[in-house]
Write a protein that holds these residues in place. Structure first.
Motif, PDB file in Angstrom:
ATOM      1  N   CYS A  43       0.841  -1.212   0.000  1.00  0.00           N
ATOM      2  CA  CYS A  43       0.000   0.000   0.000  1.00  0.00           C
ATOM      3  C   CYS A  43       0.868   1.250   0.000  1.00  0.00           C
ATOM      4  N   LYS A  44       0.324   2.283  -0.622  1.00  0.00           N
ATOM      5  CA  LYS A  44       0.911   3.619  -0.523  1.00  0.00           C
ATOM      6  C   LYS A  44      -0.166   4.548   0.011  1.00  0.00           C
ATOM      7  N   PHE A  45       0.028   5.033   1.227  1.00  0.00           N
ATOM      8  CA  PHE A  45      -0.926   5.971   1.813  1.00  0.00           C
ATOM      9  C   PHE A  45      -0.423   7.389   1.574  1.00  0.00           C
ATOM     10  N   ARG A  46      -1.368   8.322   1.463  1.00  0.00           N
ATOM     11  CA  ARG A  46      -1.003   9.666   1.008  1.00  0.00           C
ATOM     12  C   ARG A  46      -1.714  10.777   1.768  1.00  0.00           C
ATOM     13  N   ALA A  47      -1.087  11.917   1.788  1.00  0.00           N
ATOM     14  CA  ALA A  47      -1.695  13.116   2.361  1.00  0.00           C
ATOM     15  C   ALA A  47      -1.139  14.320   1.616  1.00  0.00           C
ATOM     16  N   THR A  60      -5.311  17.342   3.458  1.00  0.00           N
ATOM     17  CA  THR A  60      -6.434  16.645   2.843  1.00  0.00           C
ATOM     18  C   THR A  60      -6.001  15.213   2.509  1.00  0.00           C
ATOM     19  N   VAL A  61      -6.942  14.294   2.741  1.00  0.00           N
ATOM     20  CA  VAL A  61      -6.716  12.878   2.453  1.00  0.00           C
ATOM     21  C   VAL A  61      -7.836  12.436   1.524  1.00  0.00           C
ATOM     22  N   THR A  62      -7.473  11.950   0.352  1.00  0.00           N
ATOM     23  CA  THR A  62      -8.518  11.617  -0.626  1.00  0.00           C
ATOM     24  C   THR A  62      -8.522  10.140  -1.025  1.00  0.00           C
ATOM     25  N   GLY A  63      -7.393   9.457  -0.918  1.00  0.00           N
ATOM     26  CA  GLY A  63      -7.368   8.062  -1.327  1.00  0.00           C
ATOM     27  C   GLY A  63      -5.986   7.475  -1.173  1.00  0.00           C
ATOM     28  N   PHE A  64      -5.843   6.220  -1.548  1.00  0.00           N
ATOM     29  CA  PHE A  64      -4.563   5.533  -1.392  1.00  0.00           C
ATOM     30  C   PHE A  64      -4.429   4.462  -2.463  1.00  0.00           C
ATOM     31  N   TYR A  65      -3.251   3.871  -2.524  1.00  0.00           N
ATOM     32  CA  TYR A  65      -3.002   2.776  -3.450  1.00  0.00           C
ATOM     33  C   TYR A  65      -2.926   1.486  -2.649  1.00  0.00           C
ATOM     34  N   GLY A  66      -3.692   0.497  -3.068  1.00  0.00           N
ATOM     35  CA  GLY A  66      -3.647  -0.803  -2.407  1.00  0.00           C
ATOM     36  C   GLY A  66      -4.341  -1.821  -3.290  1.00  0.00           C
ATOM     37  N   ALA A  67      -4.036  -3.092  -3.076  1.00  0.00           N
ATOM     38  CA  ALA A  67      -4.636  -4.157  -3.883  1.00  0.00           C
ATOM     39  C   ALA A  67      -4.488  -3.861  -5.385  1.00  0.00           C
ATOM     40  N   ARG A  68      -3.314  -3.318  -5.724  1.00  0.00           N
ATOM     41  CA  ARG A  68      -2.941  -3.002  -7.118  1.00  0.00           C
ATOM     42  C   ARG A  68      -3.854  -1.987  -7.790  1.00  0.00           C
ATOM     43  N   GLN A  69      -4.479  -1.109  -7.019  1.00  0.00           N
ATOM     44  CA  GLN A  69      -5.343  -0.097  -7.635  1.00  0.00           C
ATOM     45  C   GLN A  69      -5.395   1.169  -6.775  1.00  0.00           C
ATOM     46  N   ILE A  71      -7.540   3.644  -4.739  1.00  0.00           N
ATOM     47  CA  ILE A  71      -8.815   3.524  -4.035  1.00  0.00           C
ATOM     48  C   ILE A  71      -9.168   4.883  -3.431  1.00  0.00           C
ATOM     49  N   ALA A  72     -10.319   5.419  -3.825  1.00  0.00           N
ATOM     50  CA  ALA A  72     -10.743   6.727  -3.328  1.00  0.00           C
ATOM     51  C   ALA A  72     -11.556   6.563  -2.050  1.00  0.00           C
ATOM     52  N   HIS A  73     -11.338   7.448  -1.092  1.00  0.00           N
ATOM     53  CA  HIS A  73     -12.240   7.502   0.057  1.00  0.00           C
ATOM     54  C   HIS A  73     -13.602   7.996  -0.409  1.00  0.00           C
ATOM     55  N   LYS A  74     -14.645   7.709   0.360  1.00  0.00           N
ATOM     56  CA  LYS A  74     -15.986   8.115  -0.060  1.00  0.00           C
ATOM     57  C   LYS A  74     -16.150   9.634  -0.032  1.00  0.00           C
ATOM     58  N   GLN A  75     -15.296  10.301   0.714  1.00  0.00           N
ATOM     59  CA  GLN A  75     -15.259  11.757   0.687  1.00  0.00           C
ATOM     60  C   GLN A  75     -13.832  12.190   1.015  1.00  0.00           C
ATOM     61  N   GLN A  76     -13.533  13.457   0.782  1.00  0.00           N
ATOM     62  CA  GLN A  76     -12.217  13.988   1.141  1.00  0.00           C
ATOM     63  C   GLN A  76     -12.227  14.367   2.616  1.00  0.00           C
ATOM     64  N   TYR A  77     -11.183  13.975   3.322  1.00  0.00           N
ATOM     65  CA  TYR A  77     -11.074  14.344   4.734  1.00  0.00           C
ATOM     66  C   TYR A  77     -10.111  15.506   4.891  1.00  0.00           C
ATOM     67  N   GLU A  78     -10.508  16.503   5.671  1.00  0.00           N
ATOM     68  CA  GLU A  78      -9.666  17.673   5.938  1.00  0.00           C
ATOM     69  C   GLU A  78      -9.300  17.704   7.418  1.00  0.00           C
ATOM     70  N   LEU A  79      -8.044  17.904   7.680  1.00  0.00           N
ATOM     71  CA  LEU A  79      -7.551  17.905   9.057  1.00  0.00           C
ATOM     72  C   LEU A  79      -6.730  19.165   9.290  1.00  0.00           C
ATOM     73  N   HIS A  80      -7.202  19.988  10.215  1.00  0.00           N
ATOM     74  CA  HIS A  80      -6.524  21.254  10.498  1.00  0.00           C
ATOM     75  C   HIS A  80      -5.569  21.119  11.680  1.00  0.00           C
ATOM     76  N   ALA A  81      -4.415  21.742  11.553  1.00  0.00           N
ATOM     77  CA  ALA A  81      -3.459  21.803  12.655  1.00  0.00           C
ATOM     78  C   ALA A  81      -3.071  23.257  12.891  1.00  0.00           C
ATOM     79  N   ASP A  82      -2.864  23.579  14.153  1.00  0.00           N
ATOM     80  CA  ASP A  82      -2.404  24.924  14.525  1.00  0.00           C
ATOM     81  C   ASP A  82      -1.680  24.778  15.862  1.00  0.00           C
ATOM     82  N   GLU A  83      -1.228  25.860  16.410  1.00  0.00           N
ATOM     83  CA  GLU A  83      -0.635  25.857  17.737  1.00  0.00           C
ATOM     84  C   GLU A  83      -1.466  26.746  18.649  1.00  0.00           C
TER      85      GLU A  83
END
Lengths: 195, 195
Positions: A43-47, A60-69, A71-83
């Motif tokens: 697998c190749k996971f991405r951000a 933002t996280v939208t999908g990854f590579y696995g099982a030779r294809q 694969i899109a998440h059902k929606q885009q996930y957004e994760l905010h970081a700050d201090e």
């Protein structure tokens, strides 16, 4: 330790069962496919991250590579970081090291639940508290002999399950990819190019 | 490398300046306080996780300990994790290893921006793409010689800044606590108690 391919409900003919909320036949299908063709497990996971100014940024996280294809998440996930203000931020999100604790919490929880399910260990409720130590002098460059990262992280689980299984459930967390990345380390290669 | 206590706008009398969106005098106040009293740098970051069934769980982050006091975030942050259907989840959030990439992305970004600010390096725009390799046979227990965590993570930054500063900006990411936790490793102690 046994693994996800053994001691499963599938072996007792109960392939449609849901254990700990996990549909066992779906999990077994994935496991058996990878057993047959090991490269399906690669697998190749991405951000993708965008700086929003100051200490605020968004992944933002939208999908990854696995099982030779791909694969899109059902929606885009957004994760905010700050201090927080004391670290010169505007507190628009958890800070990066708190996000790391979240990743660890999520992963040891999932690993315990999934590996328990295939062993027929039923979990009724599960929660955890995490605490990790950082000496900011490392990040700030004030002392070269002070580690910049977490030195110690403590994870305390409280589990509603057969009390005889506590030690076994603890061992199942050792399968966690995030736990292993943190305790064993991983190579991180960084490139910086002009935009 | 120099550190956050040197080469700063404060030294040129420009204490009220904002560089890269960071209010420099706030950052300098924190740095100087920790220089004077090193134990002010001791922090305990925290997260609390609740299992929601199957592979879905939720972390809450409310505050941390630092500067010898409990510090509350301005609001509670909730972070959901789940697995995609191929991994027997319902895809209600990024998965735990994607959350780890988020933590890394956020931290190397913040480290670059803050350390650049105190060196007077102006950044106009900044984005990054991360990709990490995991062989699921490790997590699934299908091969004992396969690592369970990430083996390699690649971070590719694109920065709108003076092109002569690319190598210097890259070096500043090495201050990142999450980068150091992943590359140097940290101890993780796990306890499991009945609820």
């Amino acid at each position: 330790m046994t693994d996800l391919a053994t001691n499963t409900p599938a072996q007792s003919g109960n392939t449609d069962a849901t254990v700990n909320g996990i549909h066992m036949s779906t999990l077994k299908d994935t496991v058996h496919a990878i057993e047959q063709e090991p490269d399906l497990g690669q697998c190749k996971f991405r951000a993708r991250n965008t700086w929003l100014g100051g200490n605020h940024n968004c992944t933002t996280v939208t999908g990854f590579y696995g099982a030779r294809q791909e694969i899109a998440h059902k929606q885009q996930y957004e994760l905010h970081a700050d201090e927080p203000p004391i670290l010169a931020g505007k507190d628009e999100g958890a800070n990066p090291v708190e996000h790391l604790l979240n990743a660890l919490a999520a992963c040891v929880t999932t690993s315990m639940v999934a590996h328990a399910a295939v062993r027929g260990i039923h979990i009724e409720a599960l929660e955890s508290e995490l605490e990790g130590d950082i000496d900011l002098r490392g990040f700030l460059g004030l002392a070269n002999d002070v580690p910049k990262g977490f030195t110690e992280i403590r994870v305390k689980f409280r589990v509603k399950a057969d009390v005889d299984n506590m030690e076994r459930l603890k061992r199942l967390t050792l399968y966690s990819p995030v736990f292993n990345t943190i305790t064993q380390g991983a190579n991180v290669e960084i490139q910086v190019e002009p935009k």
